[in-house]
Design a protein around this motif. Structure first.
Motif, PDB file in Angstrom:
ATOM      1  N   ARG A 101      57.306  32.169  85.977  1.00 53.22           N
ATOM      2  CA  ARG A 101      56.705  30.847  85.757  1.00 53.22           C
ATOM      3  C   ARG A 101      55.698  30.511  86.837  1.00 53.22           C
ATOM      4  NH1 ARG A 101      61.574  27.725  82.580  1.00 53.22           N
ATOM      5  NH2 ARG A 101      62.182  29.599  81.469  1.00 53.22           N
ATOM      6  N   LEU A 102      55.987  30.928  88.080  1.00 54.72           N
ATOM      7  CA  LEU A 102      55.012  30.674  89.154  1.00 54.72           C
ATOM      8  C   LEU A 102      53.690  31.360  88.814  1.00 54.72           C
ATOM      9  CD1 LEU A 102      57.098  31.097  92.447  1.00 54.72           C
ATOM     10  CD2 LEU A 102      56.173  28.975  91.485  1.00 54.72           C
ATOM     11  N   ILE A 118      67.485  34.393  87.829  1.00 55.20           N
ATOM     12  CA  ILE A 118      66.803  33.196  88.333  1.00 55.20           C
ATOM     13  C   ILE A 118      65.534  33.613  89.064  1.00 55.20           C
ATOM     14  CG2 ILE A 118      66.998  31.245  89.910  1.00 55.20           C
ATOM     15  CD1 ILE A 118      70.000  31.226  89.284  1.00 55.20           C
ATOM     16  N   LEU A 165      65.191  24.297  90.029  1.00 62.05           N
ATOM     17  CA  LEU A 165      64.566  24.749  91.282  1.00 62.05           C
ATOM     18  C   LEU A 165      63.057  24.517  91.223  1.00 62.05           C
ATOM     19  CD1 LEU A 165      66.527  28.076  91.834  1.00 62.05           C
ATOM     20  CD2 LEU A 165      66.388  26.207  93.487  1.00 62.05           C
ATOM     21  N   LEU A 166      62.461  24.807  90.072  1.00 60.49           N
ATOM     22  CA  LEU A 166      61.016  24.636  89.936  1.00 60.49           C
ATOM     23  C   LEU A 166      60.645  23.162  90.001  1.00 60.49           C
ATOM     24  CD1 LEU A 166      60.414  27.306  87.174  1.00 60.49           C
ATOM     25  CD2 LEU A 166      59.216  27.233  89.361  1.00 60.49           C
ATOM     26  N   ASP A 220      64.292  26.305  76.908  1.00 61.00           N
ATOM     27  CA  ASP A 220      65.522  26.522  77.672  1.00 61.00           C
ATOM     28  C   ASP A 220      66.729  26.040  76.890  1.00 61.00           C
ATOM     29  OD1 ASP A 220      64.274  27.629  79.932  1.00 61.00           O
ATOM     30  OD2 ASP A 220      63.603  25.619  80.504  1.00 61.00           O
ATOM     31  N   GLU A 260      68.292  27.034  83.119  1.00 58.65           N
ATOM     32  CA  GLU A 260      68.409  25.655  83.608  1.00 58.65           C
ATOM     33  C   GLU A 260      68.302  25.618  85.134  1.00 58.65           C
ATOM     34  OE1 GLU A 260      71.622  23.394  81.064  1.00 58.65           O
ATOM     35  OE2 GLU A 260      72.088  25.522  81.105  1.00 58.65           O
ATOM     36  N   VAL A 261      68.983  26.559  85.778  1.00 58.32           N
ATOM     37  CA  VAL A 261      68.943  26.589  87.250  1.00 58.32           C
ATOM     38  C   VAL A 261      67.503  26.828  87.713  1.00 58.32           C
ATOM     39  CG1 VAL A 261      69.748  27.776  89.318  1.00 58.32           C
ATOM     40  CG2 VAL A 261      71.294  27.474  87.376  1.00 58.32           C
ATOM     41  N   ALA A 262      66.840  27.806  87.097  1.00 55.07           N
ATOM     42  CA  ALA A 262      65.447  28.102  87.475  1.00 55.07           C
ATOM     43  C   ALA A 262      64.597  26.847  87.344  1.00 55.07           C
ATOM     44  CB  ALA A 262      64.891  29.219  86.601  1.00 55.07           C
ATOM     45  N   ASN A 263      64.797  26.119  86.236  1.00 56.23           N
ATOM     46  CA  ASN A 263      63.980  24.918  86.024  1.00 56.23           C
ATOM     47  C   ASN A 263      64.228  23.860  87.073  1.00 56.23           C
ATOM     48  OD1 ASN A 263      62.474  25.776  83.993  1.00 56.23           O
ATOM     49  ND2 ASN A 263      63.450  24.571  82.366  1.00 56.23           N
ATOM     50  N   LEU A 270      62.944  34.660  86.446  1.00 51.03           N
ATOM     51  CA  LEU A 270      62.417  33.527  85.692  1.00 51.03           C
ATOM     52  C   LEU A 270      61.399  32.756  86.530  1.00 51.03           C
ATOM     53  CD1 LEU A 270      65.707  32.275  84.034  1.00 51.03           C
ATOM     54  CD2 LEU A 270      63.593  32.812  82.802  1.00 51.03           C
ATOM     55  N   ILE A 271      61.765  32.558  87.796  1.00 51.54           N
ATOM     56  CA  ILE A 271      60.890  31.746  88.652  1.00 51.54           C
ATOM     57  C   ILE A 271      59.593  32.482  88.928  1.00 51.54           C
ATOM     58  CG2 ILE A 271      60.672  30.922  91.033  1.00 51.54           C
ATOM     59  CD1 ILE A 271      63.408  29.699  90.739  1.00 51.54           C
ATOM     60  N   PHE A 316      57.469  29.835  97.785  1.00 52.86           N
ATOM     61  CA  PHE A 316      58.441  29.097  96.967  1.00 52.86           C
ATOM     62  C   PHE A 316      59.854  29.165  97.549  1.00 52.86           C
ATOM     63  CE2 PHE A 316      61.652  28.747  93.680  1.00 52.86           C
ATOM     64  CZ  PHE A 316      61.275  27.590  93.037  1.00 52.86           C
ATOM     65  N   TRP A 317      60.257  30.401  97.926  1.00 45.77           N
ATOM     66  CA  TRP A 317      61.662  30.591  98.291  1.00 45.77           C
ATOM     67  C   TRP A 317      61.956  30.149  99.719  1.00 45.77           C
ATOM     68  CZ3 TRP A 317      65.289  30.646  94.956  1.00 45.77           C
ATOM     69  CH2 TRP A 317      65.047  31.153  93.669  1.00 45.77           C
ATOM     70  N   MET A 346      70.187  27.599  95.190  1.00 44.26           N
ATOM     71  CA  MET A 346      70.527  28.577  94.159  1.00 44.26           C
ATOM     72  C   MET A 346      71.941  29.112  94.382  1.00 44.26           C
ATOM     73  SD  MET A 346      68.742  32.140  93.066  1.00 44.26           S
ATOM     74  CE  MET A 346      69.272  32.908  94.580  1.00 44.26           C
ATOM     75  N   LEU A 363      66.886  28.646  98.447  1.00 41.29           N
ATOM     76  CA  LEU A 363      67.867  29.736  98.377  1.00 41.29           C
ATOM     77  C   LEU A 363      69.285  29.163  98.421  1.00 41.29           C
ATOM     78  CD1 LEU A 363      66.078  32.293 100.722  1.00 41.29           C
ATOM     79  CD2 LEU A 363      66.609  32.650  98.305  1.00 41.29           C
TER      80      LEU A 363
END
Lengths: 313, 313
Positions: A272-273, A265, B307-308, A32, B302-305, A268-269, B277-278, B286, B283
């Motif tokens: 990775r999930l 986003i 959140l993860l 990243d 970075e945002v995705a990470n 990407l998520i 997840f969501w 994000m 949400l």
């Protein structure tokens, strides 16, 4: 990805670009930090998607836009997205010819990308590649996709402006609506306009666009070209520039970019999930349940559930 | 979903079918027990996908196949999959007309399904609907999709046999390869064969299919039809039956069904992972990060990470 590679990208090293794009294409994880750096460098490039049904002459049109852009002093990155095909390996003869044509021109980078059936990941990959090309200093990035379908919708999410190329034979308006082309288009091009029915198609397109363009979306202008005769492409280019200015003024561009960011986003998520979930153990477990299909009569829903229950992520 | 609904499906109650399909389409959760029951009832139905570029005359062809099937004493379920379109709402006039035509015929169930942009989920939904129609006793289930893209690839995963419909104007072989049509096709139809170039297209198709059909896949036969003139459709029907028998003998059908089962599990799991997840919280998180885009220069990665990292699932 190391700082060295990043420097080479920043200094428009096409070999480095190719290498990183291959990594993105093949889904190899890239740090990243790298994309954070790339992201900060990649803001101003204009991203144009060129799409439409097979045989509409998109490549010829793209080639001429490239020439006009070069003459206009702009540098160009082109990504030709092919649906998976075991025969093409993601790059067809035509694309290779084009690439060789510009092989030693630092202002043009042409790359063919296969979707490898993973059209879901295509939006994200196209985004990453777009950022990468922008970071290398390209002024304009053209995404060329073939077909009419999810691939196009994915790429439409990766660009500032989508140009939909049709030919008189592309079918009537109802079919275009059915194909979902109107929602993704910012500009329509009726190519091969020397053929019968081009005028009629352009007219009925304008009519339908006038009626159906959604609120919050500008009505796409319609241009007639005959790319193979080099007719109308200059007007199209001017039209792209004018419409882009309009999209900026109306805030449409900003909205698109936010939506793009949001989609990135999500993509990407999801990637990775799934990567996290599908351990070798789970894949084996699934294969086992499939081998037993003959014996049992388990529904896929049950198998999915047992796999999900088994996961402690 | 209750036992009562299941009984009504089993007894071919079209109103019940419609209601459950709507639930599948709109992504409402349906109990696995229900699908387990449906699954056990849904084995023998033949699933045919009819696809091809807009304007190829798929609907007309499908209509005539329906007639032939009915005359042959078979019951038919038809699912017309439209790409999302705000104007169609997933069912166009033409489809409605067709539906009304068979409104009171228990042997024909026609339903139009919008993909609502969620083409990823389309494969799973088409699978579920196929099982449902099979459970209602339909002998043959036809999935009709428009466009050339991921939608078609998804539907191809849901059927036993994919019929790709082309017209002389569909473009040359290279373009068909590019569009990835050859991999999904079990049978090719050159429709509107009264037009110029039909013979040439059929010939070059046969040539390219002969050269490029992958190992472990039968070479798709090519048929010429003029559906609007009712020409060649009976031969096509016979060809479908013969090719299906061949696919059975060669084990291709079995392999497809296993692959189908595998894909279903993948799709089901992806759906559930994402739904899990969501959460609203994520949400909101994000949206917040997107509103701050102006101020910060955060990359989507970075945002995705973050959140993860925030997720404990």
């Amino acid at each position: 990805m190391d700082q060295h590679t990043l420097d080479r990208i920043r200094s428009n090293d096409h070999r480095a670009l190719s290498r990183v794009i291959t990594q993105i294409e093949s889904g190899q994880p890239i740090s990243d930090t790298f994309f954070k750096e790339v992201h900060t460098l990649s803001h101003d490039a204009l991203r144009i998607g060129i799409t439409g049904p097979p045989g509409a002459g998109k490549s010829t049109l793209a080639d001429q836009l490239i020439q006009i852009l070069l003459n206009d002093g702009k540098s160009v990155g082109v990504v030709a997205v092919d649906p998976t095909s075991p025969f093409t390996g993601g790059a067809l003869l035509g694309d290779r010819v084009r690439m060789n044509h510009y092989l030693f021109n630092d202002n043009v980078f042409i790359r063919s990308m296969g979707s490898h059936g993973d059209l879901g990941g295509l939006a994200r990959k196209a985004q990453d590649v777009g950022d990468l090309l922008a970071a290398s200093g390209k002024d304009v990035i053209i995404f060329e996709t073939v077909g009419v379908g999810q691939g196009e919708h994915d790429v439409a999410k990766a660009v500032d402006m989508t140009v939909v190329v049709l030919v008189p034979e592309s079918g009537d308006e109802i079919q275009l609506m059915k194909a979902g082309l109107i929602e993704i288009s910012d500009i329509f091009v009726v190519n091969k306009s020397d053929r019968d029915g081009a005028g009629r198609l352009a007219q009925s397109l304008k009519a339908i666009l006038h009626t159906f363009t959604q609120k919050g979306k500008l009505e796409p202008p319609v241009f007639n070209t005959s790319a193979d005769r080099k007719e109308g492409v200059a007007d199209l280019y001017q039209g792209i520039i004018d419409h882009l200015a309009l999209m900026k003024d109306e805030g449409v561009l900003k909205a698109k970019q936010l939506e793009r960011y949001r989609n990135r986003i999500f993509n990407l998520i999801q990637d990775r999930l799934l990567r996290k979930f599908w351990t070798q153990e789970k894949l084996d477990q699934m294969e086992l349940s499939i081998q037993n299909l003959e014996l049992t009569n388990t529904s896929p829903h049950e198998v999915a559930n047992s796999l999900l229950k088994g996961s402690h992520d």
